[in-house]
Scaffold this motif. Structure first.
Motif, PDB file in Angstrom:
ATOM      1  N   ASP A 140      -7.181   6.652   4.746  1.00  0.00           N
ATOM      2  CA  ASP A 140      -7.232   7.094   3.361  1.00  0.00           C
ATOM      3  C   ASP A 140      -8.459   6.443   2.723  1.00  0.00           C
ATOM      4  O   ASP A 140      -8.963   5.445   3.234  1.00  0.00           O
ATOM      5  N   TYR A 141      -8.912   7.002   1.617  1.00  0.00           N
ATOM      6  CA  TYR A 141     -10.026   6.382   0.914  1.00  0.00           C
ATOM      7  C   TYR A 141      -9.825   6.537  -0.582  1.00  0.00           C
ATOM      8  O   TYR A 141      -9.049   7.366  -1.048  1.00  0.00           O
ATOM      9  N   ARG A 142     -10.546   5.685  -1.328  1.00  0.00           N
ATOM     10  CA  ARG A 142     -10.501   5.760  -2.783  1.00  0.00           C
ATOM     11  C   ARG A 142     -11.838   5.290  -3.334  1.00  0.00           C
ATOM     12  O   ARG A 142     -12.556   4.518  -2.697  1.00  0.00           O
ATOM     13  N   LYS A 143     -12.127   5.740  -4.548  1.00  0.00           N
ATOM     14  CA  LYS A 143     -13.338   5.310  -5.229  1.00  0.00           C
ATOM     15  C   LYS A 143     -13.090   3.910  -5.766  1.00  0.00           C
ATOM     16  O   LYS A 143     -12.097   3.657  -6.434  1.00  0.00           O
ATOM     17  N   ALA A 180     -15.971   1.823  -6.971  1.00  0.00           N
ATOM     18  CA  ALA A 180     -17.013   1.483  -7.946  1.00  0.00           C
ATOM     19  C   ALA A 180     -17.960   2.685  -8.034  1.00  0.00           C
ATOM     20  O   ALA A 180     -17.812   3.655  -7.282  1.00  0.00           O
ATOM     21  N   GLU A 181     -18.902   2.584  -8.937  1.00  0.00           N
ATOM     22  CA  GLU A 181     -19.917   3.634  -9.033  1.00  0.00           C
ATOM     23  C   GLU A 181     -20.667   3.712  -7.703  1.00  0.00           C
ATOM     24  O   GLU A 181     -21.146   2.695  -7.189  1.00  0.00           O
ATOM     25  N   ASN A 182     -20.717   4.888  -7.126  1.00  0.00           N
ATOM     26  CA  ASN A 182     -21.380   5.111  -5.838  1.00  0.00           C
ATOM     27  C   ASN A 182     -20.810   4.245  -4.714  1.00  0.00           C
ATOM     28  O   ASN A 182     -21.538   3.814  -3.831  1.00  0.00           O
ATOM     29  N   GLU A 183     -19.498   3.990  -4.765  1.00  0.00           N
ATOM     30  CA  GLU A 183     -18.862   3.269  -3.670  1.00  0.00           C
ATOM     31  C   GLU A 183     -17.427   3.740  -3.483  1.00  0.00           C
ATOM     32  O   GLU A 183     -16.682   3.890  -4.441  1.00  0.00           O
ATOM     33  N   TYR A 184     -17.107   3.976  -2.238  1.00  0.00           N
ATOM     34  CA  TYR A 184     -15.744   4.345  -1.848  1.00  0.00           C
ATOM     35  C   TYR A 184     -15.312   3.371  -0.773  1.00  0.00           C
ATOM     36  O   TYR A 184     -16.145   2.797  -0.072  1.00  0.00           O
ATOM     37  N   THR A 185     -14.024   3.172  -0.646  1.00  0.00           N
ATOM     38  CA  THR A 185     -13.515   2.322   0.419  1.00  0.00           C
ATOM     39  C   THR A 185     -12.567   3.137   1.288  1.00  0.00           C
ATOM     40  O   THR A 185     -11.593   3.702   0.786  1.00  0.00           O
ATOM     41  N   ILE A 189     -13.301  -0.396   4.724  1.00  0.00           N
ATOM     42  CA  ILE A 189     -14.747  -0.293   4.888  1.00  0.00           C
ATOM     43  C   ILE A 189     -15.362   0.325   3.631  1.00  0.00           C
ATOM     44  O   ILE A 189     -15.083   1.493   3.322  1.00  0.00           O
ATOM     45  N   PRO A 190     -16.201  -0.431   2.916  1.00  0.00           N
ATOM     46  CA  PRO A 190     -16.889   0.158   1.763  1.00  0.00           C
ATOM     47  C   PRO A 190     -18.049   1.043   2.236  1.00  0.00           C
ATOM     48  O   PRO A 190     -18.786   0.666   3.153  1.00  0.00           O
ATOM     49  N   VAL A 191     -18.173   2.218   1.627  1.00  0.00           N
ATOM     50  CA  VAL A 191     -19.241   3.164   1.975  1.00  0.00           C
ATOM     51  C   VAL A 191     -19.806   3.776   0.691  1.00  0.00           C
ATOM     52  O   VAL A 191     -19.136   3.785  -0.346  1.00  0.00           O
ATOM     53  N   PRO A 192     -21.027   4.343   0.753  1.00  0.00           N
ATOM     54  CA  PRO A 192     -21.681   4.820  -0.474  1.00  0.00           C
ATOM     55  C   PRO A 192     -21.224   6.188  -0.993  1.00  0.00           C
ATOM     56  O   PRO A 192     -21.409   6.469  -2.176  1.00  0.00           O
ATOM     57  N   THR A 193     -20.642   7.038  -0.125  1.00  0.00           N
ATOM     58  CA  THR A 193     -20.284   8.383  -0.606  1.00  0.00           C
ATOM     59  C   THR A 193     -18.878   8.775  -0.176  1.00  0.00           C
ATOM     60  O   THR A 193     -18.338   8.268   0.821  1.00  0.00           O
ATOM     61  N   GLU A 194     -18.319   9.716  -0.910  1.00  0.00           N
ATOM     62  CA  GLU A 194     -17.001  10.244  -0.580  1.00  0.00           C
ATOM     63  C   GLU A 194     -17.029  10.970   0.760  1.00  0.00           C
ATOM     64  O   GLU A 194     -16.084  10.897   1.538  1.00  0.00           O
ATOM     65  N   ILE A 211     -15.094   9.106   7.965  1.00  0.00           N
ATOM     66  CA  ILE A 211     -14.541   7.932   8.649  1.00  0.00           C
ATOM     67  C   ILE A 211     -13.035   8.098   8.847  1.00  0.00           C
ATOM     68  O   ILE A 211     -12.501   7.837   9.936  1.00  0.00           O
ATOM     69  N   CYS A 212     -12.350   8.554   7.810  1.00  0.00           N
ATOM     70  CA  CYS A 212     -10.890   8.749   7.920  1.00  0.00           C
ATOM     71  C   CYS A 212     -10.554   9.812   8.960  1.00  0.00           C
ATOM     72  O   CYS A 212      -9.609   9.651   9.735  1.00  0.00           O
ATOM     73  N   ASP A 213     -11.322  10.896   8.972  1.00  0.00           N
ATOM     74  CA  ASP A 213     -11.093  11.966   9.950  1.00  0.00           C
ATOM     75  C   ASP A 213     -11.330  11.464  11.373  1.00  0.00           C
ATOM     76  O   ASP A 213     -10.542  11.746  12.281  1.00  0.00           O
ATOM     77  N   ARG A 214     -12.414  10.728  11.581  1.00  0.00           N
ATOM     78  CA  ARG A 214     -12.736  10.220  12.913  1.00  0.00           C
ATOM     79  C   ARG A 214     -11.720   9.177  13.374  1.00  0.00           C
ATOM     80  O   ARG A 214     -11.453   9.047  14.559  1.00  0.00           O
ATOM     81  N   TRP A 215     -11.150   8.429  12.424  1.00  0.00           N
ATOM     82  CA  TRP A 215     -10.124   7.429  12.748  1.00  0.00           C
ATOM     83  C   TRP A 215      -8.947   8.102  13.435  1.00  0.00           C
ATOM     84  O   TRP A 215      -8.376   7.551  14.381  1.00  0.00           O
ATOM     85  N   GLN A 216      -8.579   9.283  12.965  1.00  0.00           N
ATOM     86  CA  GLN A 216      -7.468  10.013  13.579  1.00  0.00           C
ATOM     87  C   GLN A 216      -7.755  10.307  15.051  1.00  0.00           C
ATOM     88  O   GLN A 216      -6.864  10.268  15.884  1.00  0.00           O
ATOM     89  N   GLU A 217      -9.012  10.588  15.365  1.00  0.00           N
ATOM     90  CA  GLU A 217      -9.388  10.950  16.738  1.00  0.00           C
ATOM     91  C   GLU A 217      -9.696   9.731  17.610  1.00  0.00           C
ATOM     92  O   GLU A 217      -9.431   9.740  18.811  1.00  0.00           O
TER      93      GLU A 217
END
Length: 172
Positions: free
Chosen positions: A113-116, A118-123, A140-145, A151-157
């Protein structure tokens, strides 16, 4: 829709939740019930709504999937009205759960799962469970949704490969 049929469909859902060792998602229950053509999608939505509002099930949403778990009130209700489920339907449910146990377990045990944050940051939050215990729990913090979703999709695989890699690298 007759209340008698709604009660039957509720008992089928409660029976599935009681018999399965892991929480089931609404989509997993939809798959079984609609495949067997017991009722329609809209009726099943009504069933889920009534089960939740009467607190016979608990809902938990993870990564755009809603999982259901039977409550003690749901178990008590199933005890009172579970005999309304035809034995052949019970047998079909038991077979479905037995044949699909690994698939159902994996879909529940591997969560991304992921959530926003900060500005320009998702985890992206990634979890792998076994027997109700977290084996891996990574944020894992990342810059875009889009990256977070990927990342979440690949985690499933790739979760098993990633877990094995982590263990092998950390054991050296």
């Amino acid at each position: 829709m007759s209340s008698q049929y709604l009660t039957l469909y509720k008992m089928i859902v409660l029976y599935m939740l009681k018999r399965c060792e892991v929480p089931l998602s609404k989509s997993q229950i939809y798959d079984f019930i609609l495949e067997k053509e017991y009722t329609t999608f809209l009726t099943l939505q009504e069933v889920f709504s009534e089960l939740a509002s009467s607190e016979l099930v608990k809902e938990k949403t993870v990564a755009n999937r809603t999982f259901l778990e039977i409550t003690p009130s749901g178990e008590e209700t199933l005890g009172f009205f579970g005999n309304r489920i035809n034995p052949s339907i019970r047998q079909q449910i038991d077979e479905y759960l037995r044949e699909n146990s690994m698939k159902l377990r994996n879909e529940t045990a591997i969560q991304g799962d992921y959530r926003k944050t900060a500005e320009n940051e998702y985890t992206a939050h990634l979890v792998a469970k076994e027997n109700g215990q977290n084996l891996v729990d990574i944020s894992i913090p990342v810059p875009t949704e889009e990256i977070a979703q990927s990342i979440c999709d690949r985690w499933q695989e790739k979760n098993a490969d990633i877990y094995q890699y982590l263990i092998s690298e950390l054991m050296m």
